[in-house]
Design a protein around this motif. Structure first.
Motif, PDB file in Angstrom:
ATOM      1  N   ALA A 101      43.083  23.167 -29.788  1.00 36.02           N
ATOM      2  CA  ALA A 101      43.702  23.885 -31.320  1.00 36.02           C
ATOM      3  C   ALA A 101      45.272  23.152 -31.627  1.00 36.02           C
ATOM      4  O   ALA A 101      45.304  23.229 -32.769  1.00 36.02           O
ATOM      5  N   GLU A 102      46.063  23.169 -30.750  1.00 34.99           N
ATOM      6  CA  GLU A 102      47.511  23.225 -30.935  1.00 34.99           C
ATOM      7  C   GLU A 102      47.639  21.534 -31.669  1.00 34.99           C
ATOM      8  O   GLU A 102      48.593  21.166 -32.440  1.00 34.99           O
ATOM      9  N   ALA A 103      46.465  20.770 -31.588  1.00 38.53           N
ATOM     10  CA  ALA A 103      46.521  19.415 -32.295  1.00 38.53           C
ATOM     11  C   ALA A 103      46.621  19.341 -33.606  1.00 38.53           C
ATOM     12  O   ALA A 103      46.891  18.472 -34.361  1.00 38.53           O
ATOM     13  N   ASP A 104      46.209  20.560 -34.236  1.00 36.75           N
ATOM     14  CA  ASP A 104      46.035  20.805 -35.742  1.00 36.75           C
ATOM     15  C   ASP A 104      47.240  21.352 -36.279  1.00 36.75           C
ATOM     16  O   ASP A 104      47.463  21.720 -37.386  1.00 36.75           O
ATOM     17  N   GLU A 105      48.258  21.832 -35.257  1.00 39.09           N
ATOM     18  CA  GLU A 105      49.498  22.484 -35.755  1.00 39.09           C
ATOM     19  C   GLU A 105      50.488  21.658 -36.348  1.00 39.09           C
ATOM     20  O   GLU A 105      51.323  20.666 -35.435  1.00 39.09           O
ATOM     21  N   THR A 106      50.747  21.268 -37.629  1.00 36.96           N
ATOM     22  CA  THR A 106      51.423  20.259 -38.195  1.00 36.96           C
ATOM     23  C   THR A 106      52.909  20.119 -37.784  1.00 36.96           C
ATOM     24  O   THR A 106      53.545  19.095 -37.978  1.00 36.96           O
ATOM     25  N   ASP A 107      53.434  21.270 -37.275  1.00 33.13           N
ATOM     26  CA  ASP A 107      54.935  21.400 -37.142  1.00 33.13           C
ATOM     27  C   ASP A 107      55.376  20.778 -35.834  1.00 33.13           C
ATOM     28  O   ASP A 107      56.415  20.707 -35.232  1.00 33.13           O
ATOM     29  N   ARG A 108      54.167  20.375 -34.945  1.00 35.52           N
ATOM     30  CA  ARG A 108      54.446  19.981 -33.686  1.00 35.52           C
ATOM     31  C   ARG A 108      54.720  18.424 -33.707  1.00 35.52           C
ATOM     32  O   ARG A 108      54.408  17.921 -34.462  1.00 35.52           O
ATOM     33  N   THR A 109      55.481  17.897 -32.521  1.00 34.59           N
ATOM     34  CA  THR A 109      55.495  16.531 -32.448  1.00 34.59           C
ATOM     35  C   THR A 109      54.439  16.094 -31.454  1.00 34.59           C
ATOM     36  O   THR A 109      54.444  16.565 -30.369  1.00 34.59           O
ATOM     37  N   PHE A 110      53.994  15.191 -32.017  1.00 39.29           N
ATOM     38  CA  PHE A 110      52.716  14.472 -31.105  1.00 39.29           C
ATOM     39  C   PHE A 110      53.272  13.322 -30.500  1.00 39.29           C
ATOM     40  O   PHE A 110      53.386  12.364 -31.101  1.00 39.29           O
ATOM     41  N   VAL A 111      52.975  13.236 -29.177  1.00 38.87           N
ATOM     42  CA  VAL A 111      53.660  12.140 -28.375  1.00 38.87           C
ATOM     43  C   VAL A 111      52.565  11.614 -27.484  1.00 38.87           C
ATOM     44  O   VAL A 111      52.344  12.167 -26.301  1.00 38.87           O
ATOM     45  N   PRO A 112      51.786  10.673 -27.785  1.00 33.01           N
ATOM     46  CA  PRO A 112      51.005   9.737 -26.845  1.00 33.01           C
ATOM     47  C   PRO A 112      52.099   8.871 -25.746  1.00 33.01           C
ATOM     48  O   PRO A 112      52.932   8.383 -26.303  1.00 33.01           O
ATOM     49  N   CYS A 113      51.864   9.144 -24.590  1.00 32.11           N
ATOM     50  CA  CYS A 113      52.825   8.636 -23.937  1.00 32.11           C
ATOM     51  C   CYS A 113      52.578   7.267 -23.034  1.00 32.11           C
ATOM     52  O   CYS A 113      52.921   6.941 -21.979  1.00 32.11           O
ATOM     53  N   GLY A 114      51.590   6.583 -23.538  1.00 37.17           N
ATOM     54  CA  GLY A 114      51.212   5.068 -22.732  1.00 37.17           C
ATOM     55  C   GLY A 114      50.026   5.419 -21.936  1.00 37.17           C
ATOM     56  O   GLY A 114      49.543   6.372 -21.710  1.00 37.17           O
ATOM     57  N   ALA A 115      50.063   4.498 -21.018  1.00 39.19           N
ATOM     58  CA  ALA A 115      49.004   4.250 -19.955  1.00 39.19           C
ATOM     59  C   ALA A 115      49.564   4.215 -18.789  1.00 39.19           C
ATOM     60  O   ALA A 115      50.616   3.339 -18.668  1.00 39.19           O
ATOM     61  N   VAL A 116      49.162   4.970 -17.695  1.00 42.52           N
ATOM     62  CA  VAL A 116      49.590   4.507 -16.578  1.00 42.52           C
ATOM     63  C   VAL A 116      48.333   4.328 -15.513  1.00 42.52           C
ATOM     64  O   VAL A 116      47.403   5.246 -15.427  1.00 42.52           O
ATOM     65  N   GLN A 117      48.200   2.989 -15.218  1.00 41.72           N
ATOM     66  CA  GLN A 117      47.002   2.881 -14.261  1.00 41.72           C
ATOM     67  C   GLN A 117      47.339   3.128 -13.025  1.00 41.72           C
ATOM     68  O   GLN A 117      48.570   2.753 -12.152  1.00 41.72           O
ATOM     69  N   VAL A 118      46.320   3.817 -12.176  1.00 42.91           N
ATOM     70  CA  VAL A 118      46.428   4.331 -10.790  1.00 42.91           C
ATOM     71  C   VAL A 118      45.329   3.943 -10.161  1.00 42.91           C
ATOM     72  O   VAL A 118      44.129   4.193 -10.454  1.00 42.91           O
ATOM     73  N   ARG A 119      45.521   3.209  -8.922  1.00 41.36           N
ATOM     74  CA  ARG A 119      44.425   3.117  -7.944  1.00 41.36           C
ATOM     75  C   ARG A 119      44.106   4.273  -7.108  1.00 41.36           C
ATOM     76  O   ARG A 119      44.470   4.433  -5.994  1.00 41.36           O
ATOM     77  N   CYS A 120      43.567   5.345  -7.756  1.00 44.09           N
ATOM     78  CA  CYS A 120      42.905   6.526  -7.017  1.00 44.09           C
ATOM     79  C   CYS A 120      41.696   6.913  -8.131  1.00 44.09           C
ATOM     80  O   CYS A 120      41.465   6.623  -9.131  1.00 44.09           O
ATOM     81  N   SER A 121      40.993   7.820  -7.321  1.00 43.92           N
ATOM     82  CA  SER A 121      39.871   8.541  -8.048  1.00 43.92           C
ATOM     83  C   SER A 121      40.554   9.372  -9.334  1.00 43.92           C
ATOM     84  O   SER A 121      41.510   9.887  -9.195  1.00 43.92           O
ATOM     85  N   PRO A 122      39.807   9.122 -10.381  1.00 46.29           N
ATOM     86  CA  PRO A 122      40.312  10.029 -11.771  1.00 46.29           C
ATOM     87  C   PRO A 122      40.330  11.464 -11.347  1.00 46.29           C
ATOM     88  O   PRO A 122      41.297  12.168 -11.808  1.00 46.29           O
ATOM     89  N   LEU A 123      39.540  11.988 -10.175  1.00 45.30           N
ATOM     90  CA  LEU A 123      39.522  13.432 -10.159  1.00 45.30           C
ATOM     91  C   LEU A 123      40.754  13.724  -9.319  1.00 45.30           C
ATOM     92  O   LEU A 123      41.239  14.852  -9.466  1.00 45.30           O
TER      93      LEU A 123
END
Ligand code: FES
Ligand SMILES: [Fe+2]
Lengths: 212, 281
Positions: B77-99
């Protein structure tokens, strides 16, 4: 002979941890503050973190992930998230047998570690990794001339070339790599040590260049 | 392993703002190659067989799914609160299970040791009791009433504070953290980790934040998160086995691991075992 040379004693100082491979097992080797050696399965019983990334504190090996402490017998001594909790007896690292003799550390993953009896006095030269299996390392070292002549293998196992002597202990890493631990006769001059070191590097080139 | 459950979830495959028309790229999802192209407004994801996959842009990322009956993408829900700063932080590839990557994100006991001086520090290692539940109506794992001493809880924090945390797992490869917002104590900062399962033993973590922080430069916010994820990567690539064990005999949890215990139980119950080890090794 089920013991494997995992390193030179002088390369593992007190309160240090290193990683080794013995008979296919991933192993954490650490030295406590009194100089005592410990070899454990390289896996924390909590969440599987490699214990070789851990640190030595209060006479324990602590895991890097959540800081659990393990006593010298492998038993869990302390869980930082619950300082008041007495960790259950059942939480323990898996302990293997380790010993050291004449400057070399030996580990066995299947029975009691034993160091071979050495003839004479030896000093560590260096550890050198080879991108080939141990047979090729031995073959290359025996067939690389040193100071113009091929080395000879003495009855007790070391190599002699002129007035110098070299002792080589090979530990396989996987199927295609070797960690060789090199020792020289006590009292070998600095120039002699340098020459032997260069000779081993030449042997390495031919070992790695040979047919697969 | 079960790909079957996993194929019907949505996964991030790109940072939406970084889509450049004419510069498509290849990535992998659940072991299969995918082609990602198009633009921010109109991203296109193509499977190896040429099939165009469903796409949507949410939470700063391009999402896709390979299944025939996808579950809806969870709501933040917070994704629709326009007074927030939205920060995608790039990608980190990790050699491990997603879980394993998700489980690490849910874990606070490692802060003093892995994020020393930032998210935790000795001697403040104690984890007080907290609550974990599976919210059956939403089919989500929630951990609440978590408190922890943090030297620098966020980029905007100027001193150590007692941070309050809530964790939410809305899908097997996503975790959302609600935490005390240093400049606005009545609100929560939201930090999520969206995990792209490249394969069972390889993943790409896409951290994303929705913050009340209009002071810190954007680049500093990204760098702060990146630094934390790189610290986690050095742990995640050294856990054995690489897959997440679901057999309770294989790893020994303690009280503070309740979130992880419930998360593993929830995965097992759902059959969400892509990236999991279901038998004792
Ligand atoms: S994995 Fe070693 S303390 Fe948690
Ligand atoms: Fe972390």
């Amino acid at each position: 002979m089920t013991s494997v040379a995992v390193g030179l004693s002088r390369d593992l100082a007190a309160k240090r941890v290193m990683r080794a491979e013995v008979q296919g097992y991933d192993i954490a080797v650490w030295r406590d503050e009194n100089g005592g050696l410990h070899a454990w399965n390289n896996r924390c019983p909590h969440r599987g973190m490699r214990l070789s990334h851990g640190f030595v504190r209060d006479g324990h090996l602590a895991c890097l992930y959540h800081g659990w402490h393990f006593r010298k017998d492998g038993g869990c001594a302390y869980i930082p998230a619950h300082p008041e909790l007495e960790p259950p007896e059942t939480i323990s690292a898996t302990v293997f047998s380790i010993t050291e003799n004449a400057g070399v550390i030996w580990v066995s993953a299947t029975d009691t570690a034993k160091a071979p009896a050495e003839d004479g006095e030896w000093e560590p030269l260096r550890s050198l990794s080879f991108a080939c299996p141990p047979e090729k390392v031995r073959h290359a070292i025996e067939n690389t001339p040193f100071a113009g002549q091929l080395p000879e293998r003495a009855a007790s196992g070391h190599l002699t070339a002129g007035s110098t002597a070299l002792l080589v202990h090979c530990a396989p890493l996987g199927d295609a790599e070797t960690l060789a631990h090199l020792l020289v006769a006590a009292g070998t001059s600095l120039a002699g040590r340098k020459a032997l070191s260069r000779w081993c590097e030449t042997a390495r080139e031919s070992a790695e260049a040979g047919p697969a | 392993m079960s790909r079957e459950y996993a194929t019907n979830d949505w996964y991030p495959v790109a940072d939406a703002a970084r889509m450049i028309p004419g510069h498509g790229f290849t990535t992998r999802l659940l072991g299969e190659p995918l082609e990602v192209s198009g633009s921010f407004e109109n991203p296109v994801v193509t499977a190896r067989d040429g099939r165009m996959l469903p796409v949507q842009v949410r939470y700063g990322h391009v999402w896709t799914t390979t299944g025939s009956a996808p579950r809806p993408l969870f709501d933040i829900a917070e994704a629709d609160e326009t007074d927030r700063t939205f920060v995608p932080c790039g990608a980190v590839q990790v050699r491990c299970s997603p879980l394993r990557a998700v489980e690490n994100f849910l874990d606070i006991a490692h802060f003093p040791f892995v994020h020393t001086g930032i998210l935790g520090e000795e001697p403040h290692t104690q984890v007080a009791p907290y609550k974990v539940e599976i919210r059956e109506d939403a089919d989500e794992v929630w951990a609440t009433q978590i408190g922890f001493h943090q030297p620098q809880a966020a980029k905007s924090a100027t001193e150590a504070i007692e941070t309050r945390y809530e964790y939410r797992v809305p899908a097997p490869t996503t975790a959302v953290l609600y935490k005390t917002c240093p400049p606005k104590p009545e609100a929560w900062d939201v930090i999520a980790i969206f995990v792209q399962p490249v394969a069972e033993d390889m993943c790409i973590a896409w951290p994303w934040m929705a913050l009340y922080d209009d002071v810190s430069p954007y680049a500093d916010l990204v760098q702060f998160q990146q630094e934390i994820f790189l610290q986690d990567r050095s742990i995640l690539e050294n856990q054995k086995p690489t897959l997440l064990p679901l057999d309770p005999r294989m790893e020994i949890p303690t009280r503070c691991d309740l979130t992880s215990v419930v998360y593993r139980r929830w995965l097992k119950r759902k059959g969400a075992t892509y990236g999991a080890l279901t038998t004792a090794a």
